[in-house]
Structure formats: C-alpha cells, structure tokens
Scaffold this motif. Structure first.
Motif, PDB file in Angstrom:
ATOM      1  N   ALA A 173      43.445  41.095  38.762  1.00 25.87           N
ATOM      2  CA  ALA A 173      42.094  41.586  39.027  1.00 25.87           C
ATOM      3  C   ALA A 173      41.629  41.152  40.411  1.00 25.87           C
ATOM      4  O   ALA A 173      41.051  41.949  41.166  1.00 25.87           O
ATOM      5  N   ARG A 174      41.898  39.891  40.775  1.00 27.08           N
ATOM      6  CA  ARG A 174      41.527  39.414  42.103  1.00 27.08           C
ATOM      7  C   ARG A 174      42.316  40.163  43.182  1.00 27.08           C
ATOM      8  O   ARG A 174      41.772  40.498  44.241  1.00 27.08           O
ATOM      9  N   LYS A 175      43.583  40.435  42.909  1.00 25.87           N
ATOM     10  CA  LYS A 175      44.405  41.183  43.863  1.00 25.87           C
ATOM     11  C   LYS A 175      43.847  42.593  44.060  1.00 25.87           C
ATOM     12  O   LYS A 175      43.697  43.064  45.194  1.00 25.87           O
ATOM     13  N   TYR A 176      43.520  43.268  42.955  1.00 23.08           N
ATOM     14  CA  TYR A 176      43.021  44.642  43.057  1.00 23.08           C
ATOM     15  C   TYR A 176      41.637  44.683  43.697  1.00 23.08           C
ATOM     16  O   TYR A 176      41.301  45.657  44.395  1.00 23.08           O
ATOM     17  N   LEU A 177      40.817  43.657  43.476  1.00 23.80           N
ATOM     18  CA  LEU A 177      39.529  43.604  44.154  1.00 23.80           C
ATOM     19  C   LEU A 177      39.725  43.551  45.666  1.00 23.80           C
ATOM     20  O   LEU A 177      39.002  44.213  46.425  1.00 23.80           O
ATOM     21  N   GLN A 178      40.704  42.761  46.109  1.00 29.12           N
ATOM     22  CA  GLN A 178      40.997  42.671  47.535  1.00 29.12           C
ATOM     23  C   GLN A 178      41.523  43.998  48.072  1.00 29.12           C
ATOM     24  O   GLN A 178      41.115  44.463  49.147  1.00 29.12           O
ATOM     25  N   ILE A 179      42.445  44.607  47.338  1.00 26.69           N
ATOM     26  CA  ILE A 179      43.018  45.885  47.771  1.00 26.69           C
ATOM     27  C   ILE A 179      41.934  46.952  47.856  1.00 26.69           C
ATOM     28  O   ILE A 179      41.857  47.717  48.832  1.00 26.69           O
ATOM     29  N   ASN A 180      41.082  47.025  46.835  1.00 24.14           N
ATOM     30  CA  ASN A 180      40.011  48.018  46.835  1.00 24.14           C
ATOM     31  C   ASN A 180      39.058  47.811  48.005  1.00 24.14           C
ATOM     32  O   ASN A 180      38.594  48.773  48.625  1.00 24.14           O
ATOM     33  N   PHE A 198      30.493  46.138  44.084  1.00 20.02           N
ATOM     34  CA  PHE A 198      30.273  46.219  42.648  1.00 20.02           C
ATOM     35  C   PHE A 198      30.959  47.453  42.043  1.00 20.02           C
ATOM     36  O   PHE A 198      31.460  47.402  40.925  1.00 20.02           O
ATOM     37  N   ARG A 199      30.953  48.542  42.800  1.00 18.95           N
ATOM     38  CA  ARG A 199      31.569  49.775  42.277  1.00 18.95           C
ATOM     39  C   ARG A 199      33.078  49.629  42.103  1.00 18.95           C
ATOM     40  O   ARG A 199      33.697  50.352  41.330  1.00 18.95           O
ATOM     41  N   THR A 200      33.689  48.717  42.868  1.00 16.08           N
ATOM     42  CA  THR A 200      35.142  48.534  42.757  1.00 16.08           C
ATOM     43  C   THR A 200      35.534  47.637  41.586  1.00 16.08           C
ATOM     44  O   THR A 200      36.695  47.625  41.175  1.00 16.08           O
ATOM     45  N   HIS A 201      34.597  46.883  41.038  1.00 18.15           N
ATOM     46  CA  HIS A 201      34.939  45.902  40.013  1.00 18.15           C
ATOM     47  C   HIS A 201      35.471  46.499  38.714  1.00 18.15           C
ATOM     48  O   HIS A 201      36.478  46.004  38.183  1.00 18.15           O
ATOM     49  N   PRO A 202      34.829  47.546  38.145  1.00 16.13           N
ATOM     50  CA  PRO A 202      35.388  48.107  36.908  1.00 16.13           C
ATOM     51  C   PRO A 202      36.836  48.553  37.083  1.00 16.13           C
ATOM     52  O   PRO A 202      37.664  48.348  36.193  1.00 16.13           O
ATOM     53  N   LEU A 203      37.151  49.158  38.227  1.00 13.76           N
ATOM     54  CA  LEU A 203      38.520  49.626  38.468  1.00 13.76           C
ATOM     55  C   LEU A 203      39.478  48.438  38.496  1.00 13.76           C
ATOM     56  O   LEU A 203      40.563  48.488  37.909  1.00 13.76           O
ATOM     57  N   ALA A 204      39.082  47.358  39.177  1.00 15.69           N
ATOM     58  CA  ALA A 204      39.965  46.194  39.298  1.00 15.69           C
ATOM     59  C   ALA A 204      40.173  45.505  37.954  1.00 15.69           C
ATOM     60  O   ALA A 204      41.297  45.101  37.619  1.00 15.69           O
ATOM     61  N   TYR A 205      39.104  45.356  37.172  1.00 16.14           N
ATOM     62  CA  TYR A 205      39.230  44.681  35.881  1.00 16.14           C
ATOM     63  C   TYR A 205      40.126  45.467  34.929  1.00 16.14           C
ATOM     64  O   TYR A 205      40.979  44.895  34.243  1.00 16.14           O
ATOM     65  N   LEU A 206      39.919  46.777  34.888  1.00 15.19           N
ATOM     66  CA  LEU A 206      40.714  47.593  33.974  1.00 15.19           C
ATOM     67  C   LEU A 206      42.137  47.779  34.481  1.00 15.19           C
ATOM     68  O   LEU A 206      43.092  47.737  33.702  1.00 15.19           O
ATOM     69  N   ASP A 207      42.305  47.956  35.791  1.00 15.61           N
ATOM     70  CA  ASP A 207      43.660  48.055  36.346  1.00 15.61           C
ATOM     71  C   ASP A 207      44.426  46.749  36.142  1.00 15.61           C
ATOM     72  O   ASP A 207      45.652  46.744  35.997  1.00 15.61           O
ATOM     73  N   GLY A 208      43.698  45.638  36.140  1.00 15.34           N
ATOM     74  CA  GLY A 208      44.331  44.347  35.910  1.00 15.34           C
ATOM     75  C   GLY A 208      44.771  44.142  34.477  1.00 15.34           C
ATOM     76  O   GLY A 208      45.570  43.253  34.194  1.00 15.34           O
ATOM     77  N   GLY A 209      44.227  44.969  33.555  1.00 10.35           N
ATOM     78  CA  GLY A 209      44.666  44.916  32.168  1.00 10.35           C
ATOM     79  C   GLY A 209      43.735  44.209  31.213  1.00 10.35           C
ATOM     80  O   GLY A 209      44.173  43.715  30.175  1.00 10.35           O
ATOM     81  N   ILE A 210      42.429  44.180  31.500  1.00 12.74           N
ATOM     82  CA  ILE A 210      41.512  43.467  30.625  1.00 12.74           C
ATOM     83  C   ILE A 210      41.506  44.041  29.211  1.00 12.74           C
ATOM     84  O   ILE A 210      41.316  43.315  28.229  1.00 12.74           O
ATOM     85  N   ALA A 211      41.750  45.348  29.098  1.00 13.55           N
ATOM     86  CA  ALA A 211      41.734  45.972  27.781  1.00 13.55           C
ATOM     87  C   ALA A 211      42.897  45.537  26.907  1.00 13.55           C
ATOM     88  O   ALA A 211      42.900  45.770  25.703  1.00 13.55           O
ATOM     89  N   HIS A 212      43.892  44.910  27.492  1.00 13.95           N
ATOM     90  CA  HIS A 212      45.069  44.476  26.742  1.00 13.95           C
ATOM     91  C   HIS A 212      45.050  42.985  26.410  1.00 13.95           C
ATOM     92  O   HIS A 212      46.016  42.476  25.847  1.00 13.95           O
TER      93      HIS A 212
END
Length: 230
Positions: free
Chosen positions: A102-109, A156-170
């Motif tokens: 999630a931290r990685k995807y936040l940086q990438i986004n 803030f708009r990038t956070h949902p994408l990062a959390y879900l791409d990181g796999g929070i739902a799993h």
C-alpha cells in the motif's frame, strides 16, 4: 510506547498546523547541507539519508518562494511513520505485505499524478484491477504541488486505489480489526468515494461462504471507512 488516540490526535493537530506555516529555508544549516547535495536529492529514486519529498521539493524550488505542500509533513510523513511503528509489528505476514504494498502504491500513484500535471491540466488514475475504481480531477498544469488543498485532495483520491491494490480485501479479520483500532485518519477523502470503490471491488475479492463472507465484507468496509472517518 504506543500513544493513546487522544494524544495522537493532539500531536497530529499540532503537526498539521505547523506544516502550513513552516518555512524550511529558515534553518540555514539544514538548507546548506541540502544544497551541497542538490544534484543527488533531485532524482525521486535517491537513497541519500536526507532525501524526502519535502527536501526534494526544496531542491527543485530554489529562490522562487514556494514552500513544499503541507501534506508532505502532516499526512504523508506523520502517518507513514505511525503505521510503520505502531501497526506493522502487530499485523499478520499477509498484513505486513499489504502495508508494504500500500505504501509502495501510494508512492507510485503520487509520482504518476505529478508527472501528469507536468504535461497537462487533468490527472487520471485507475486501479491495477479495473474493479477497484478510478478517478479524474482537474488541476492547472504545473500547479499541483503549489496548492496545499489541491495536493491534499489529489493524494486522498489515490488512497482507495493503493489500499485495494495492496490487497486489503484479502486480509484476515484480525488484521482488519487492528486497522480499525488505529487513530482516525481525519479528512482522508469522502466515505462516498470509498463506498463506491468497495462496492465495485468486492467482486474481485476471494470468495467466502455464509456468515464468514458477510462478516469479512463488513470488516473490510469498516476498516476502509475508519481510514476516512471524520
């Protein structure tokens, strides 16, 4: 020692206020040290101990009167540090992987958004999984980092994408419960945005049966809503 929620809230409020008024150029010793390594600190992949988004902005804006976005100190640094110190040690192996990703995807986004703003007036971003959502926002070219509120809104708009791409739902329910017990991340976007993302993204998560499925979906919603609770 873990800070209480009340103490964390007071600390964050103080940091947020400070971040809007702080002028990093007033510390001459720090400024001189950074300037001596300016060429090293400009690339985003720098590994120098003094590199941060804050110092990187300073090295790209010398003598123009621009200060780094308040987000870099308040939300970005504070919560990145908090989750690394307070939450990471208690997560399951899967939860630790999620936080790292999630931290990685936040940086990438964030990098993608900054690059898009260098080319035009519109930022468009989508999840790596089309079921996890997307967003688009208008920001005048070159102005994203120069507007505190616009930058915070973009982040803030990038956070949902990062959390879900990181796999929070799993994640297992124990991790989701730990996430909900963290201090509230005030102002992290609207609950409506998260609800839309969760609704479209749930179909891509692992299949649970009966009450286990319903309970896990509830915990995911609770965890993500907690991250944006006002």
């Amino acid at each position: 020692m873990t800070l209480s929620r009340a103490t964390s809230a007071v600390a964050f409020a103080a940091i947020k206020t400070f971040s809007y008024t702080f002028n990093p150029w007033t510390d001459l010793k720090v400024a001189e040290r950074l300037l001596n390594r300016r060429e090293k600190l400009i690339p985003p992949n720098c590994t120098d101990a003094d590199w941060s988004r804050h110092s990187n902005f300073m090295m790209r804006h010398i003598g123009c009167g621009h200060n780094p976005p308040s987000y870099y100190i308040s939300y970005g640094y504070y919560y990145c540090s908090h989750y690394g110190k307070e939450l990471f040690p208690d997560l399951s192996p899967a939860g630790k992987v999620w936080l790292i990703l999630a931290r990685k995807y936040l940086q990438i986004n964030m990098e993608n958004g900054l690059k898009q703003n260098m080319k035009g007036d519109v930022i468009q971003m989508a999840s790596r999984d089309p079921n996890n959502g997307d967003f688009s926002m208008d920001v005048s070219r070159y102005k994203l980092e120069l507007d505190h509120d616009a930058f915070k809104h973009f982040a803030f708009r990038t956070h949902p994408l990062a959390y879900l791409d990181g796999g929070i739902a799993h994640l297992p329910p124990t991790d989701l419960i730990r996430i909900t017990m963290q201090p509230r991340l005030q102002e992290w976007g609207s609950l409506g945005t998260y609800d839309q993302v969760i609704s479209t993204g749930w179909g891509s998560t692992k299949t649970w049966v009966g009450e286990a499925h319903d309970g896990t979906e509830y915990l995911i919603r609770r965890a993500l809503n907690r991250l944006t609770e006002k």
